[in-house]
Write a protein that holds these residues in place. Structure first.
Motif, short mmCIF file in Angstrom:
data_model
loop_
_atom_site.label_atom_id
_atom_site.label_comp_id
_atom_site.label_asym_id
_atom_site.label_seq_id
_atom_site.Cartn_x
_atom_site.Cartn_y
_atom_site.Cartn_z
N GLY A 13 0.21 -6.20 0.09
CA GLY A 13 1.27 -5.25 0.40
C GLY A 13 2.54 -5.63 -0.33
O GLY A 13 2.56 -6.57 -1.11
N GLU A 32 4.97 -1.54 4.45
CA GLU A 32 4.05 -2.00 3.40
C GLU A 32 3.99 -3.52 3.42
O GLU A 32 3.10 -4.12 2.82
CB GLU A 32 4.59 -1.59 2.02
N SER A 87 -0.67 3.42 -2.09
CA SER A 87 0.15 2.63 -2.97
C SER A 87 -0.69 1.97 -4.03
O SER A 87 -1.90 1.85 -3.91
CB SER A 87 0.81 1.55 -2.15
N LEU A 118 6.87 3.84 5.24
CA LEU A 118 6.53 3.17 3.98
C LEU A 118 7.58 3.46 2.92
O LEU A 118 7.46 3.05 1.79
CB LEU A 118 5.19 3.69 3.47
#
Length: 194
Positions: free
Chosen positions: A15, A22, A97, A130
């Protein structure tokens, strides 16, 4: 049991700590590292957003535990455990992501080369936010930190790698010197955004 009989275990937090929730995976592996010490076969790592650099480590692992924020479409803060060959599909649920796309590739390449860990356990928490750059973990995600760490401990004990609680007050260097200590990081965030 001789070292050679036990496989290598990799506990990975992935992350990006700069984008609010995140950062969950990285924070979770740090929390685990600060509270427990593990047998020599167990390696804890802040995988951050390194993607393909993680491939050789994953290929060498017999057991892989991954902490990550996963958009399961569940209520924020929901903790969900996913195993083995189901893991890659969850990592790609919403292509949230780049780090997840990168990590999906790592698992795919690991499988193609025939060096996929015998056991994979994904410990994922549904994020709330996020999108806040420089934001820290939101409340629903932060409240799952303890259960996430407990879930990892439970799994590792089942696999035969019980950790020991660290002595109070003796917290080691963080996993990766450049990683940002959460309390210090939050202390530096101005209230009310920029």
């Amino acid at each position: 049991m001789h070292h050679s009989e036990k496989g290598a275990v990799l506990v990975l937090g992935i992350g990006n700590i700069l984008w609010a929730d995140e950062g969950f995976g990285v924070r979770a592996v740090e929390a685990l590292h600060q509270a427990y010490e593990f047998p020599a076969e167990v390696k804890l790592m802040d995988g951050g957003t390194q993607g393909l650099y993680l491939l050789p480590l994953v290929q060498d692992a017999d057991i892989l535990v991954i902490f990550d924020a996963i958009d399961y479409g569940l209520p924020a803060g929901t903790l969900k455990l996913v195993d083995d060959h189901d893991v890659p599909s969850y990592l790609g649920v919403k292509k949230m992501s780049l780090h997840q796309t990168g990590f999906q590739e790592v698992l795919a390449l690991s499988a193609i080369t025939g060096r996929y860990p015998a056991k994979v356990r994904l410990i994922g928490v549904q994020p709330l936010d996020l999108d806040t750059y420089g934001g820290s973990l939101t409340e629903p995600v932060r409240t799952q930190m303890e259960s996430s760490v407990a879930a990892a401990i439970h799994f590792l004990v089942e696999q035969g790698y019980p950790p020991r609680r660290r002595m109070r007050g003796c917290v080691p260097e963080s996993l990766c010197p450049s990683s940002v200590n959460l309390a210090r990081y939050e202390a530096g965030i101005p209230l009310g955004g920029r």
